[in-house]
Motif scaffolding. Structure first.
Motif, PDB file in Angstrom:
ATOM      1  N   HIS A   1       0.802  -1.219   0.000  1.00 39.42           N
ATOM      2  CA  HIS A   1       0.000   0.000   0.000  1.00 39.42           C
ATOM      3  C   HIS A   1       0.836   1.270   0.000  1.00 39.42           C
ATOM      4  CE1 HIS A   1      -4.026  -1.633   0.158  1.00 39.42           C
ATOM      5  NE2 HIS A   1      -3.549  -2.579   0.949  1.00 39.42           N
TER       6      HIS A   1
ATOM      7  N   PRO B   1       1.813   5.310  -7.376  1.00 38.47           N
ATOM      8  CA  PRO B   1       0.707   4.974  -8.260  1.00 38.47           C
ATOM      9  C   PRO B   1       1.189   4.218  -9.491  1.00 38.47           C
ATOM     10  CG  PRO B   1       1.072   7.362  -8.149  1.00 38.47           C
ATOM     11  CD  PRO B   1       2.014   6.718  -7.193  1.00 38.47           C
TER      12      PRO B   1
ATOM     13  N   VAL C   1       1.413  -2.297  -9.985  1.00 39.05           N
ATOM     14  CA  VAL C   1       0.011  -2.282  -9.598  1.00 39.05           C
ATOM     15  C   VAL C   1      -0.825  -2.450 -10.868  1.00 39.05           C
ATOM     16  CG1 VAL C   1      -1.822  -0.919  -8.534  1.00 39.05           C
ATOM     17  CG2 VAL C   1       0.504  -0.827  -7.603  1.00 39.05           C
TER      18      VAL C   1
ATOM     19  N   ASP D   1      -4.356  -2.953 -10.688  1.00 44.28           N
ATOM     20  CA  ASP D   1      -5.690  -2.381 -10.466  1.00 44.28           C
ATOM     21  C   ASP D   1      -5.707  -1.731  -9.096  1.00 44.28           C
ATOM     22  OD1 ASP D   1      -8.358  -1.741 -10.912  1.00 44.28           O
ATOM     23  OD2 ASP D   1      -9.116  -3.765 -10.540  1.00 44.28           O
ATOM     24  N   THR D   2      -6.516  -0.693  -8.937  1.00 38.32           N
ATOM     25  CA  THR D   2      -6.627  -0.001  -7.657  1.00 38.32           C
ATOM     26  C   THR D   2      -8.083   0.147  -7.254  1.00 38.32           C
ATOM     27  OG1 THR D   2      -6.669   2.179  -8.709  1.00 38.32           O
ATOM     28  CG2 THR D   2      -4.513   1.349  -8.001  1.00 38.32           C
ATOM     29  N   TYR D   3      -8.292   0.363  -5.963  1.00 43.52           N
ATOM     30  CA  TYR D   3      -9.608   0.718  -5.437  1.00 43.52           C
ATOM     31  C   TYR D   3      -9.844   2.201  -5.729  1.00 43.52           C
ATOM     32  CZ  TYR D   3      -9.974  -3.743  -3.019  1.00 43.52           C
ATOM     33  OH  TYR D   3     -10.083  -5.077  -2.748  1.00 43.52           O
TER      34      TYR D   3
ATOM     35  N   GLY E   1      -7.433   4.685  -4.459  1.00 42.06           N
ATOM     36  CA  GLY E   1      -6.056   4.621  -4.948  1.00 42.06           C
ATOM     37  C   GLY E   1      -5.210   3.508  -4.346  1.00 42.06           C
ATOM     38  N   THR E   2      -5.711   2.811  -3.332  1.00 45.00           N
ATOM     39  CA  THR E   2      -4.926   1.716  -2.759  1.00 45.00           C
ATOM     40  C   THR E   2      -4.926   0.530  -3.720  1.00 45.00           C
ATOM     41  OG1 THR E   2      -6.814   0.859  -1.509  1.00 45.00           O
ATOM     42  CG2 THR E   2      -5.333   2.388  -0.353  1.00 45.00           C
ATOM     43  N   PRO E   3      -3.846  -0.222  -3.729  1.00 47.14           N
ATOM     44  CA  PRO E   3      -3.738  -1.348  -4.664  1.00 47.14           C
ATOM     45  C   PRO E   3      -4.798  -2.421  -4.420  1.00 47.14           C
ATOM     46  CG  PRO E   3      -1.587  -0.773  -3.790  1.00 47.14           C
ATOM     47  CD  PRO E   3      -2.596  -0.015  -2.985  1.00 47.14           C
ATOM     48  N   LYS E   4      -5.386  -2.865  -5.506  1.00 47.25           N
ATOM     49  CA  LYS E   4      -6.353  -3.961  -5.475  1.00 47.25           C
ATOM     50  C   LYS E   4      -5.709  -5.235  -5.995  1.00 47.25           C
ATOM     51  CE  LYS E   4     -11.069  -5.018  -6.965  1.00 47.25           C
ATOM     52  NZ  LYS E   4     -12.233  -4.475  -7.692  1.00 47.25           N
TER      53      LYS E   4
END
Length: 180
Positions: free
Chosen positions: A26, A30, A74, A76-78, A81-84
């Motif tokens: 996290h 980006p 990364v 995909d993100t939520y 902006g946190t990593p999914k």
């Protein structure tokens, strides 16, 4: 140590500790930030770890990367902006030491993984190759210990950190026995 599938060094220190692996991920930049290759890959240095006697092995252990070429990107993100979804690869050799005796083993923990970080704090690791995992007492489908899990498999880590290993093909090498 190069592998056809590259390497997934998946945060050995995070996996053998009780902290969620997502904690390290996290803090990543980006996904638009990239290395000179323009591929979106970022260094993901692995931290050393320590575990007291009885936590992973019957004796205290220390782990420290001696080769660390781990990178992450990364995928995909939520919305916040946190990593999914994060992909990891790169060579990783972790020296696991019995700090009582000085006996050590250099474990190849370089594989490749895609980690899905779920909203509830759980994670699903889809892996090809070796990764260093730690299991607590009654904390998963393997006995308490440190393992190099190698092959094609998933590791489902619940929000409570219970680890469920589902092996398609591979092995789980118990490292405590190697340095006892």
């Amino acid at each position: 140590m190069r592998r056809t599938w590259a390497a997934l060094p998946v945060l050995a220190a995070v996996l053998v500790s009780t902290a969620p692996a997502s904690a390290a991920a996290h803090t990543s930049p980006p996904p638009s930030t990239s290395l000179s290759t323009g591929s979106g890959w970022e260094p993901a240095p692995q931290a050393p770890f320590d575990a007291a006697a009885g936590v992973r092995c019957d004796f205290p252990v220390h782990g420290e990367p001696v080769v660390d070429e781990v990178v992450q990107r990364v995928l995909d993100t939520y919305p916040d902006g946190t990593p999914k979804r994060v992909e990891y690869k790169g060579d990783l050799i972790v020296r696991v030491t019995n700090t009582d005796t000085g006996a050590f083993y250099d474990a190849d923990a370089g594989g490749r993984a895609v980690v899905d970080h779920r909203a509830d704090g759980s994670e699903l690791w889809s892996v090809v190759g070796p990764v260093l995992f730690g299991f607590a007492e009654n904390g998963g489908t393997l006995a308490r210990g440190l393992y190099i899990v190698d092959g094609v498999y998933t590791m489902d880590i619940s929000a409570t950190r219970y680890k469920t290993l589902t092996m398609l093909h591979g092995t789980a090498d118990p490292l405590c026995a190697r340095i006892d």
